[in-house]
Design an enzyme around this catalytic site. Structure first.
Site, short mmCIF file in Angstrom:
data_model
loop_
_atom_site.label_atom_id
_atom_site.label_comp_id
_atom_site.label_asym_id
_atom_site.label_seq_id
_atom_site.Cartn_x
_atom_site.Cartn_y
_atom_site.Cartn_z
N ARG A 113 -0.19 -23.87 68.36
CA ARG A 113 0.25 -22.55 67.47
C ARG A 113 0.97 -23.29 66.42
O ARG A 113 1.84 -24.25 66.66
CB ARG A 113 1.26 -21.80 68.20
N GLU A 143 -0.66 -18.49 59.07
CA GLU A 143 -2.15 -18.59 58.98
C GLU A 143 -2.61 -16.92 58.66
O GLU A 143 -1.87 -16.03 59.50
CB GLU A 143 -3.12 -19.41 60.06
N HIS A 191 -8.07 -22.74 62.50
CA HIS A 191 -7.85 -22.16 63.63
C HIS A 191 -9.19 -21.94 64.42
O HIS A 191 -9.52 -20.75 64.90
CB HIS A 191 -6.99 -20.99 63.62
C1 8YV Z 1 -8.03 -17.02 69.46
C2 8YV Z 1 -6.74 -18.89 70.44
O1 8YV Z 1 -8.04 -16.31 70.51
O2 8YV Z 1 -7.21 -18.91 72.49
C3 8YV Z 1 -6.53 -18.82 71.77
O3 8YV Z 1 -5.25 -18.88 72.19
O4 8YV Z 1 -5.70 -19.18 69.80
C4 8YV Z 1 -7.97 -18.79 69.99
O5 8YV Z 1 -8.75 -18.88 70.65
C5 8YV Z 1 -9.14 -16.87 68.65
O6 8YV Z 1 -8.59 -17.47 67.26
C6 8YV Z 1 -9.36 -15.46 68.61
O7 8YV Z 1 -8.75 -14.58 68.00
#
Ligand code: 8YV
Length: 311
Positions: free
Chosen positions: A230, A259, A277
């Site tokens: 993150r 982002e 991402h």
């Molecule tokens: C997001 C992610 O979920 O799984 C996670 O924690 O950051 C990604 O896989 C994806 O961008 C869908 O919102």
């Protein structure tokens, strides 16, 4: 039998929408536009977003029993508030581990071997006009520190073993690992002994800013930061300054503090590889994530144990 109501927050592709519609009466309006009658009926939300799911939002849905998150990271959801209200939260672990680990390794290769600039060099005709690019650096044998040895951190380390990279890792407590992986309780000290740091922490208040200015300085002008966790885990202001001044060598980033609107200073930096991402963004994994999100919803409405609860 009437289908249960389900509020969908976020954008879902056709395959998810079809599957949702087969089992649920789907509502796709923003929470503040949900009418009072529906709000009082809704027992579950399918959440796919990185905007905060706050206590106040939970209070608008008095019958809410489940927030089924699409994603392994659920830092956007106030789980403490959910728990206090008896609301269960589920996530989608494991099914995305391989893709995220693959991208992390790909990013390490891309930044160290200068693959993105090299691609532009060929396309632009610079190769013919200006000759070969300056030499880049070897990945094999580089010392890599993994910050956060959960499922994803471990999968990254396991892949890097094939590159003969000595593995160091930071986590709150030592983990059971191959005997030659070395544990560090301090990220800055670990960074001082590494050529690259790969951040694989979960997000949230506990990990906010764990990659400090001091850790970036310790990684140094020849060092590389990879972040697939993150944006919040890194002091982004310090990262930008370190990349601009060369006190940090390079960074490959899949995640950013603000982002999708990233700080425009990133775009001017040559010593970066920037990704939108997208570590879990393959058809295979996104289908599996959607399936697991629905499996949790189905279990909830069938009064069965949730598959992947987090609270
Ligand atoms: C997001 C992610 O979920 O799984 C996670 O924690 O950051 C990604 O896989 C994806 O961008 C869908 O919102």
């Amino acid at each position: 039998m009437t289908k249960p109501d389900l509020l969908l927050i976020g954008d879902y592709p056709g395959w998810d929408m079809q599957a949702f519609q087969a089992g649920y009466t789907c509502h796709h309006s923003p929470l503040d536009q949900v009418d009072a009658a529906l709000a009082s009926r809704l027992r579950a939300v399918a959440f796919k977003d990185h905007i905060p799911f706050t206590a106040q939002m939970m209070d608008q849905l008095p019958s809410l029993g489940l927030i089924a998150n699409f994603g392994v990271g659920y830092d956007a959801i106030d789980t403490q508030a959910a728990t206090a209200r008896g609301i269960k939260v589920t996530n989608t672990p494991d099914v995305l581990t391989d893709d995220v680990a693959d991208l992390a390794v790909g990013m390490l290769l891309a930044i160290t071997r200068n693959m993105v600039q090299a691609d532009t060099w060929v396309r632009s005709g610079d190769w013919a006009r200006r000759g070969p690019l300056p030499l880049n650096r070897t990945v094999t044998g580089k010392r890599v520190g993994i910050v956060g040895l959960g499922r994803i951190g471990r999968a990254i380390a396991e892949r890097l073993v094939a590159f003969k990279t000595p593995i160091s890792y930071y986590s709150r407590t030592p983990k059971k690992t191959p005997s030659d992986w070395s544990y560090h309780a301090d990220i800055t000290q670990m960074a001082a002994q590494c050529d690259a740091l790969v951040v694989a922490l979960s997000g949230g208040p506990d990990t906010a800013g764990l990659i400090t200015a001091a850790a970036l300085k310790a990684l140094g002008p020849e060092g590389t930061l990879i972040n697939i966790s993150r944006g919040s885990t890194v002091d982004e202001a310090a990262l930008l300054t370190a990349l601009e001044t060369g006190t940090l060598g390079a960074a490959a980033l899949d995640v950013f503090a603000t982002e999708p609107a990233c700080d425009p200073r990133f775009a001017t930096l040559k010593n970066t590889v920037l990704q939108p991402h997208q570590a879990s963004a393959t058809i295979e994994t996104r289908q599996a994530m959607g399936q697991l999100q629905r499996d949790n919803l189905d279990a909830f409405f069938a009064d069965k144990p949730l598959i992947t609860p987090v609270n």
